[in-house]
Write a protein that holds these residues in place. Sequence first.
Motif, PDB file in Angstrom:
ATOM      1  N   PRO A  82      -2.103   3.956   3.445  1.00  0.00           N
ATOM      2  CA  PRO A  82      -0.794   3.678   2.974  1.00  0.00           C
ATOM      3  C   PRO A  82       0.482   3.035   4.137  1.00  0.00           C
ATOM      4  O   PRO A  82       0.294   3.694   5.154  1.00  0.00           O
ATOM      5  CB  PRO A  82      -0.214   4.350   1.911  1.00  0.00           C
ATOM      6  CG  PRO A  82      -0.797   5.819   2.529  1.00  0.00           C
ATOM      7  CD  PRO A  82      -2.169   5.514   3.505  1.00  0.00           C
ATOM      8  N   PHE A 103      -6.454   5.879   1.823  1.00  0.00           N
ATOM      9  CA  PHE A 103      -5.906   4.549   1.389  1.00  0.00           C
ATOM     10  C   PHE A 103      -5.110   3.895   2.453  1.00  0.00           C
ATOM     11  O   PHE A 103      -4.396   2.829   2.336  1.00  0.00           O
ATOM     12  CB  PHE A 103      -4.733   4.887   0.383  1.00  0.00           C
ATOM     13  CG  PHE A 103      -5.315   5.197  -1.098  1.00  0.00           C
ATOM     14  CD1 PHE A 103      -5.842   4.217  -1.678  1.00  0.00           C
ATOM     15  CD2 PHE A 103      -5.518   6.689  -1.525  1.00  0.00           C
ATOM     16  CE1 PHE A 103      -6.496   4.520  -2.929  1.00  0.00           C
ATOM     17  CE2 PHE A 103      -6.028   6.772  -2.841  1.00  0.00           C
ATOM     18  CZ  PHE A 103      -6.468   5.874  -3.302  1.00  0.00           C
ATOM     19  N   ASP A 163       0.939  -1.197  -0.036  1.00  0.00           N
ATOM     20  CA  ASP A 163      -0.143   0.103  -0.162  1.00  0.00           C
ATOM     21  C   ASP A 163       0.847   1.039   0.067  1.00  0.00           C
ATOM     22  O   ASP A 163       1.335   1.697   1.040  1.00  0.00           O
ATOM     23  CB  ASP A 163      -0.805  -0.057   1.144  1.00  0.00           C
ATOM     24  CG  ASP A 163      -1.924  -1.194   1.177  1.00  0.00           C
ATOM     25  OD1 ASP A 163      -3.115  -0.946   0.562  1.00  0.00           O
ATOM     26  OD2 ASP A 163      -1.544  -2.440   1.711  1.00  0.00           O
ATOM     27  N   ALA A 190      -2.576  -0.011  -3.975  1.00  0.00           N
ATOM     28  CA  ALA A 190      -3.510  -0.411  -3.044  1.00  0.00           C
ATOM     29  C   ALA A 190      -3.495  -1.820  -2.903  1.00  0.00           C
ATOM     30  O   ALA A 190      -4.006  -2.579  -3.883  1.00  0.00           O
ATOM     31  CB  ALA A 190      -4.958   0.186  -2.976  1.00  0.00           C
ATOM     32  N   ASP A 191      -3.117  -2.567  -1.916  1.00  0.00           N
ATOM     33  CA  ASP A 191      -3.264  -3.777  -1.588  1.00  0.00           C
ATOM     34  C   ASP A 191      -2.772  -4.652  -2.908  1.00  0.00           C
ATOM     35  O   ASP A 191      -3.114  -5.630  -3.456  1.00  0.00           O
ATOM     36  CB  ASP A 191      -4.784  -4.583  -1.674  1.00  0.00           C
ATOM     37  CG  ASP A 191      -4.820  -5.773  -0.930  1.00  0.00           C
ATOM     38  OD1 ASP A 191      -3.748  -6.494  -0.516  1.00  0.00           O
ATOM     39  OD2 ASP A 191      -6.140  -6.396  -1.193  1.00  0.00           O
ATOM     40  N   GLY A 192      -1.490  -4.086  -3.230  1.00  0.00           N
ATOM     41  CA  GLY A 192      -0.622  -4.794  -4.303  1.00  0.00           C
ATOM     42  C   GLY A 192      -1.115  -4.553  -5.519  1.00  0.00           C
ATOM     43  O   GLY A 192      -0.655  -5.337  -6.667  1.00  0.00           O
ATOM     44  N   ARG A 193      -2.064  -3.727  -5.925  1.00  0.00           N
ATOM     45  CA  ARG A 193      -2.417  -3.354  -7.293  1.00  0.00           C
ATOM     46  C   ARG A 193      -2.221  -1.634  -7.540  1.00  0.00           C
ATOM     47  O   ARG A 193      -2.900  -1.101  -6.704  1.00  0.00           O
ATOM     48  CB  ARG A 193      -3.597  -3.944  -7.337  1.00  0.00           C
ATOM     49  CG  ARG A 193      -3.600  -5.367  -7.167  1.00  0.00           C
ATOM     50  CD  ARG A 193      -4.451  -6.278  -8.103  1.00  0.00           C
ATOM     51  NE  ARG A 193      -5.920  -5.972  -7.944  1.00  0.00           N
ATOM     52  CZ  ARG A 193      -6.995  -6.640  -8.601  1.00  0.00           C
ATOM     53  NH1 ARG A 193      -6.509  -7.506  -9.256  1.00  0.00           N
ATOM     54  NH2 ARG A 193      -8.277  -6.155  -8.298  1.00  0.00           N
TER      55      ARG A 193
END
Lengths: 310, 310
Positions: A246, A244, A123, A139-142
């Motif tokens: 992060p 987000f 993130d 976000a969450d690896g994407r």
Amino acid sequence: VTAPVAVGVDVGGTKLLALAVDADGEVVGRQRLTTPRADADALVEALVEAASELASGVPVGVGVAGIVTREGDLRYAPNLQLQDVALGRRLEDELGVRAAVRNDVTVALHGEWQVGAGRGSDDVVMVTLGTGVGGAVVADGRLIEGAHGLGGEIGHIPVRDGGRPCPCGNRGCLEAYASGTAVAALARERLEDGDEHSALRELDEIDGKAVTLAAIDDDPLALEVLRESGYWLGVGLVALVNIFDPEVVLIGGGAATLSAPIVLPEAEGIVAERILGADHRDPPPVRRAALGDDAGAIGAALLARDLAGA
Amino acid sequence: VTAPVAVGVDVGGTKLLALAVDADGEVVGRQRLTTPRADADALVEALVEAASELASGVPVGVGVAGIVTREGDLRYAPNLQLQDVALGRRLEDELGVRAAVRNDVTVALHGEWQVGAGRGSDDVVMVTLGTGVGGAVVADGRLIEGAHGLGGEIGHIPVRDGGRPCPCGNRGCLEAYASGTAVAALARERLEDGDEHSALRELDEIDGKAVTLAAIDDDPLALEVLRESGYWLGVGLVALVNIFDPEVVLIGGGAATLSAPIVLPEAEGIVAERILGADHRDPPPVRRAALGDDAGAIGAALLARDLAGA
């Protein structure tokens, strides 16, 4: 030198940087060309030339400032004076390999995330400070791309209602306070509005770099301008951290190279004070990006490789 | 009645709504209990009771207002006067099934996305207007949860620097303008500040619903207040649309039930005018959520089922 697995190209307004990278994301080849402007055919030709010089038969990734759809269509690229160019498809036709075309900050974040300052975090929010303000989010690896590839336009989140005019036509966007252009304009306005002493009065032309150099030299007016810029960057980051959550916020872009030691602590302070639940959690660090000018080309190459499933 | 595949519970500040849903997300069982407050054991007991009445051996999902981590830990739930409760784990221990605990708006969006107004879209932004303002986002088919499950706090993105105080302790958050509470406060302030005629002057107590009813009745002061609220909702949505490029924006929550016909067009107008590249693209529609008060419980059930891999 190990074998290149992909080529990435960062298409800037004046120069085009092409890099070949190996499986670890290490740079194993480098080409620099002048960017053709207002000419889609010449741009395709330059990209084909740069890529062919470096490697053949490997995926090619391209990063371009502007609005780029998920399909690799250049919707609107003001720096290149181009719009509606099916760049991804044309490159695939010419090169016979998979091509990935994305926004320049999107590919820079992909690079930082894979092999730079965001490595190991799933993130990551990235903001780039340059002539304008760009942004991208993992976000969450994407990568956040949006329904039409138009997401991540962090430079144009409103931070001050009715505030300074932004090149986009609105007022009070983050870009209108945090870009190098905005820093220069803020300084000029202060010089005109008051009679405060400042070394900047001696200069014929004031750009963001001049303001930053004066601030590093302890010029009070220049320092105030950079802190104001950092304040509004912080306000924008509060929105992004609340949205987000992060692990880390990365700040990249040429305008941050010198100004980071003044601007980032200011922004980080606002984030630490104002994010939701500030008393109950640790704020994410606000950190400089690590790959510098190579981030975009490295990220474009790695994204092309990843999308090609290599 | 078809067999339930999961149970979902929406834990409100006063009532707790538990629903059993079938494989299509249709409601096949319903329970309503009083929410125990400031007592974690009693809350677990009530959830176990409600779930057991409806079905056994199926996953259980729970939505709670507040900060909930990805692991299902209730970090901070002001409405319930609770903090740091490992709710997910405790439910799994008691019930012997998979449990998913999330923020209430996160589960409501999951419901709207799967079987409501967001069905068929992989990029959906949802904002709920109630006592506070909540939010949640699906980007590229996945819920934005953040590194620690603290993402999606759309109510606390700054829309007006130095603006109205927000219950979170900051100023100028979206929640400070767009919640039902904020609408009531805005109306009271206008009544105090001026001598404008308004039917609201006749009332002993003014809440958001009273302002909305007066506005529907063409009360000019109430109309202005709701339009102001819609304006700031629009400013917040400009940030969200620039960041996420969603196919649709959904507005849910009790405070929007009646006010939507006044507030939503105002917000939609700001979005259409101010998103980046407004002249070159269609803005996403700003639409009412469809599942009403059942959204949270339905979404919690479907999320629990999805996470359990059923």
